[in-house]
Design a protein around this motif. Structure first.
Motif, PDB file in Angstrom:
ATOM      1  N   TYR A  67      71.150  33.694 -44.468  1.00 47.60           N
ATOM      2  CA  TYR A  67      71.576  35.001 -43.948  1.00 47.60           C
ATOM      3  C   TYR A  67      71.671  36.006 -45.096  1.00 47.60           C
ATOM      4  CZ  TYR A  67      72.630  33.041 -39.351  1.00 47.60           C
ATOM      5  OH  TYR A  67      72.525  32.469 -38.103  1.00 47.60           O
TER       6      TYR A  67
ATOM      7  N   ASN B  36      74.024  37.629 -46.141  1.00 48.98           N
ATOM      8  CA  ASN B  36      75.236  37.489 -46.959  1.00 48.98           C
ATOM      9  C   ASN B  36      75.135  36.331 -47.951  1.00 48.98           C
ATOM     10  OD1 ASN B  36      75.425  35.292 -45.262  1.00 48.98           O
ATOM     11  ND2 ASN B  36      77.459  35.762 -44.481  1.00 48.98           N
TER      12      ASN B  36
ATOM     13  N   ALA C 212      72.393  28.664 -43.943  1.00 44.60           N
ATOM     14  CA  ALA C 212      72.959  27.989 -42.780  1.00 44.60           C
ATOM     15  C   ALA C 212      72.141  26.779 -42.374  1.00 44.60           C
ATOM     16  CB  ALA C 212      73.065  28.968 -41.615  1.00 44.60           C
TER      17      ALA C 212
ATOM     18  N   ALA D 275      79.601  19.415 -37.330  1.00 41.04           N
ATOM     19  CA  ALA D 275      80.889  20.103 -37.258  1.00 41.04           C
ATOM     20  C   ALA D 275      80.666  21.603 -37.065  1.00 41.04           C
ATOM     21  CB  ALA D 275      81.681  19.830 -38.531  1.00 41.04           C
ATOM     22  N   ASN D 276      81.744  22.326 -36.802  1.00 38.77           N
ATOM     23  CA  ASN D 276      81.656  23.786 -36.727  1.00 38.77           C
ATOM     24  C   ASN D 276      81.081  24.328 -38.024  1.00 38.77           C
ATOM     25  OD1 ASN D 276      82.742  23.897 -34.185  1.00 38.77           O
ATOM     26  ND2 ASN D 276      84.811  24.377 -34.884  1.00 38.77           N
ATOM     27  N   GLY D 277      80.111  25.233 -37.902  1.00 36.81           N
ATOM     28  CA  GLY D 277      79.528  25.839 -39.084  1.00 36.81           C
ATOM     29  C   GLY D 277      78.446  25.005 -39.744  1.00 36.81           C
ATOM     30  N   ALA D 278      78.063  23.878 -39.133  1.00 36.86           N
ATOM     31  CA  ALA D 278      77.054  23.002 -39.742  1.00 36.86           C
ATOM     32  C   ALA D 278      75.655  23.602 -39.674  1.00 36.86           C
ATOM     33  CB  ALA D 278      77.077  21.630 -39.072  1.00 36.86           C
ATOM     34  N   GLY D 279      75.469  24.616 -38.829  1.00 37.35           N
ATOM     35  CA  GLY D 279      74.172  25.272 -38.762  1.00 37.35           C
ATOM     36  C   GLY D 279      73.400  25.024 -37.477  1.00 37.35           C
ATOM     37  N   LYS D 280      74.063  24.442 -36.487  1.00 31.60           N
ATOM     38  CA  LYS D 280      73.375  24.054 -35.254  1.00 31.60           C
ATOM     39  C   LYS D 280      72.811  25.270 -34.513  1.00 31.60           C
ATOM     40  CE  LYS D 280      77.171  22.222 -33.644  1.00 31.60           C
ATOM     41  NZ  LYS D 280      78.100  22.633 -34.714  1.00 31.60           N
ATOM     42  N   THR D 281      73.664  26.258 -34.320  1.00 29.87           N
ATOM     43  CA  THR D 281      73.218  27.442 -33.578  1.00 29.87           C
ATOM     44  C   THR D 281      72.117  28.182 -34.333  1.00 29.87           C
ATOM     45  OG1 THR D 281      75.331  27.687 -32.457  1.00 29.87           O
ATOM     46  CG2 THR D 281      73.985  29.670 -32.624  1.00 29.87           C
ATOM     47  N   THR D 282      72.268  28.269 -35.646  1.00 29.10           N
ATOM     48  CA  THR D 282      71.239  28.943 -36.451  1.00 29.10           C
ATOM     49  C   THR D 282      69.899  28.232 -36.312  1.00 29.10           C
ATOM     50  OG1 THR D 282      72.943  29.652 -38.018  1.00 29.10           O
ATOM     51  CG2 THR D 282      70.650  29.745 -38.771  1.00 29.10           C
TER      52      THR D 282
ATOM     53  N   GLN E 213      78.685  19.379 -28.558  1.00 33.72           N
ATOM     54  CA  GLN E 213      79.890  18.810 -29.197  1.00 33.72           C
ATOM     55  C   GLN E 213      80.342  17.553 -28.453  1.00 33.72           C
ATOM     56  OE1 GLN E 213      81.537  19.984 -31.907  1.00 33.72           O
ATOM     57  NE2 GLN E 213      81.126  22.179 -32.043  1.00 33.72           N
TER      58      GLN E 213
END
Ligand code: ATP
Length: 247
Positions: free
Chosen positions: A16, A18, A22, A41-48, A204
């Motif tokens: 990203y 910033n 990800a 986990a949360n923030g692991a990059g799945k959605t990206t 999840q």
């Protein structure tokens, strides 16, 4: 050859603006007809990862990425969501996208009808209502008034009407009761089995999703730390997912 994967991603990296990387050098292979579960986990990059594959990350957000993403032998990068839909990739997004102010039936009607991009089976509105009979019951209800599960069904129905070869599903279970999650996952199994659609899903609720999947890919800090057959998922895998230790 006959075992060419529908989707093959090699060395995909997404950074990203910033500076957060990800997704880190990810390899992913989805054979035709398979169902792959992506966990982390949360923030692991799945959605990206899913967004990179469905054209919903704008190219300016991708600072670095591999040249070798392949979907049916063609590059995926820098293609618009419309182009990817036309090529047979459909995303069911994490936060359900339905149009409020339109009824459930109208939400199905406004899906652009496409000539099936060689999908195994052309999916009609009747097919969708047979698969998801709840949608017939709420056909005249404003989509804004549907329950979370009904909205998710509507999003799945809309995705199916785009005639996907690859259905990409982000967090089907988000905010839904376990019984509804089980029901939705059964529908995913049917979509794969009867409609011949290849499935790539982030979930999840790993235990609930395992029976639907044949492979599980675990991401941590954007990298693949495990890629195993679904029947090889163990308590140790679960512990590694939650605790971040050795896989
Ligand atoms: P979750 O389960 O919480 O949805 P995730 O595994 O889907 O997490 P991502 O949402 O892909 O993970 O996020 C991966 C990393 O990228 C996180 O560090 C996140 O803060 C960062 N990130 C996500 N979206 C953006 C963005 N638009 N700009 C900058 N950083 C982002």
């Amino acid at each position: 050859g006959g075992d060419d994967p529908l989707l093959q991603v090699t060395g995909l990296t997404v950074t990203y603006p910033n500076g957060v990387t990800a997704v880190r050098d990810v390899d992913l292979r989805c054979p035709k007809g398979s169902a792959t579960l992506v966990v982390g986990a949360n923030g692991a990059g799945k959605t990206t990862l899913l967004r990179a594959l469905t054209g919903t990350l704008t190219s300016e957000k991708i600072a670095t990425s591999a040249e070798l993403d392949r979907y049916r032998g063609e590059t995926l990068l820098r293609r618009s969501p419309d182009e990817l839909t036309a090529a047979g990739i459909a995303l069911v997004p994490e936060r359900t996208k339905v149009f409020p102010g339109l009824t459930a039936a109208e939400n199905l009607d406004v899906v652009p009808r496409r000539i099936a991009a060689g999908a195994d089976r052309f999916v009609t509105r009747d097919d969708v209502l047979e698969l998801l009979p709840r949608l017939a019951a709420v056909a005249r209800t404003d989509a804004a008034l549907l329950s979370g599960g009904e909205k998710q069904m509507l999003a799945i129905g809309r995705a199916l009407l785009t005639q996907p070869r690859l259905l990409v599903i982000d967090e089907l279970s988000l905010g839904l009761a376990p019984a509804i999650v089980r029901d939705l996952l059964e529908k995913v199994a049917t979509i794969r089995g009867e409609f011949g659609v290849t499935v790539l899903m982030v979930e999840q609720a790993v235990r609930a999703a395992l029976p639907v999947a044949d492979r599980v890919v675990m991401l941590r800090h954007g990298a693949v730390v495990a890629d195993l057959a679904a029947d090889q998922w163990t308590d140790a895998s679960e512990a590694a997912l939650i605790g971040g230790g050795e896989v």
